[in-house]
Structures are given as C-alpha cells and as structure tokens.
Design an enzyme around this catalytic site. Sequence first.
Site, PDB file in Angstrom:
ATOM      1  CD  GLU A   1      -6.612   7.593  -0.656  1.00  0.00           C
ATOM      2  OE1 GLU A   1      -7.247   6.542  -0.584  1.00  0.00           O
ATOM      3  OE2 GLU A   1      -5.725   7.927   0.175  1.00  0.00           O
TER       4      GLU A   1
ATOM      5  CE  LYS B   1      -6.569   2.541  -0.096  1.00  0.00           C
ATOM      6  NZ  LYS B   1      -6.937   3.694   0.750  1.00  0.00           N
TER       7      LYS B   1
ATOM      8  CB  CYS C   1      -3.520   5.759   0.325  1.00  0.00           C
ATOM      9  SG  CYS C   1      -3.370   6.586   1.943  1.00  0.00           S
TER      10      CYS C   1
END
Length: 271
Positions: free
Chosen positions: A43, A114, A157
């Site tokens: 990321e 995300k 993440c």
Amino acid sequence: MKPYLAAALQMTSKPNLMENLLEAEERIELAVRRGASLVCLPENFSYMGLEADKMAQAKAIAEKSEQFLHTMAQRYQITLLGGGFPVPTPEGDRVYNTALLVAPNGEELARYHKVHLFDVNLPDGNTYRESSTVMAGTALPPVYPSETLGNLGLSVCYDVRFPELYRHLSKAGAEILFVPAAFTAYTGKDHWQVLLQARAIENTCYVIAPAQAGNHYQLRHTHGHAMIIDPWGTILADAGQDQEMAIAEINPDCLAQVRRQMPALEHRVFG
C-alpha cells in the site's frame, strides 16, 4: 496451476513520487532475478506523505502509478500487484485507495477500492483519519481466476481486521489472498502477524502481504515484516524490518492437502 515463486516487496516510501517508483522498479527487478512470477507492491508504494500534499498531487500520482504498473508488468513479464495508490474520485474532492492487478502483457486484470478506512486514535497518541481524504469503496473485492497463479483475492491493509471480507473472497473461490499494507508500527508489533495467520488459517488460503517499513515522514512509522503465509498458517517468508522482500513458493499441492486435511470451508453452517 504449477508451483511458482511469489514476492511480497517491502518499501519505505517517501513524499517523492519519482524516487519511490525508481525504488519500486529496483525491487521488482531483484524479485524477478530471484525467479518470482508474481510480484506484489505494498500500500502507498508510489507516495507516502502528508495528506494535504497527497491530495495536491493526486492526479499525477494516479496517472504515474498506473502507467508504472502496466509498464513494469510488461517489461519484466510478471503479474504485478500495485497494493494501493490514490485515484481521484469523479468529484475530485477525495481519492479512492486503489489496488490494481496487472497481467504480464500490461493489461488490467482487477481493481479494488479499499472499503475499510483507517480512522483510529491509538494509545501512542497518534490519530489517523483516512476518511478525511479517502472515499470508501462500495463494492466487495474481486477474485481474479488465473490458470497459472490460482484464484487471486484482493484486499488492502485495514481490511485484514474484517474476517467477513475474506470469507467473501474464499466463498468466491480465492486460493491466494493479497494483503498489501502500510501497517502502523504501534499496532503492527501486536496484531500484524496474528491477523495474517488467522486469515490464512480460517480460509485455508495462501496470504501474500507486502508491507511498508520504517520512517516515512515526520512521526509516520510502519511495522514492516512483509510476509508470505501458507494455508496451514506457517510463515514461509518474513522480510523483517530491513530486508527487501519476502519470497516463497506457492504450491497447489500444499493448498489441496491442507483443504483435504482441514475441510473447514466445507463445514460452514452460516454463510
């Protein structure tokens, strides 16, 4: 699908787009020299800096990052994951934190915005408000079916704390789970490894987790320890805090054996 080598790269990205991309290419080339055919970047691989500075450069970061991923995949003939970079929303007031999977011919295979944003107040005094500049995605992450690499499931993440997302991926056929991250140093020391192992074990999947490591700007420190974990939960490779990558074999026989021995996915009662 035959056994192959995958690499989870580790970076210390800074507030300089072009320097980060040069560093990323060096690490990609090293992974390819070591035999990797699937290479994964963390990321924020192309930019890590203050949110205001990121937003001011968001369009350029998005364009250069996408161009870079397409070029590198084609140049080195690899499947390449760009683990997260900002892509401006149509309104332009915020960005999507976007993961992009690219084929060896340079074509886009899958894209994911995300969905879980990191808005937390940590005990060490640091406060994070990802939602101040990032728009949450509204779609579940995709699974890309690759004949040579297996079924590849995307995430980014903070998603790793939400097991229902990975259950969706495993139900959709995922065999390999990507967890590219810029995990904070404070949370990473206690939670990073155990969360990754849990996602691997409960879904009997490989987990490939490229990571950011070290100090990026001001007080922003990340945990490192890019990892590759097998479906039994065994850590096959750990990049530590200084090494450049975690590299390990993805073996379909191991995947099949674990799923035979521990057929938990077949025993689901709810969902």
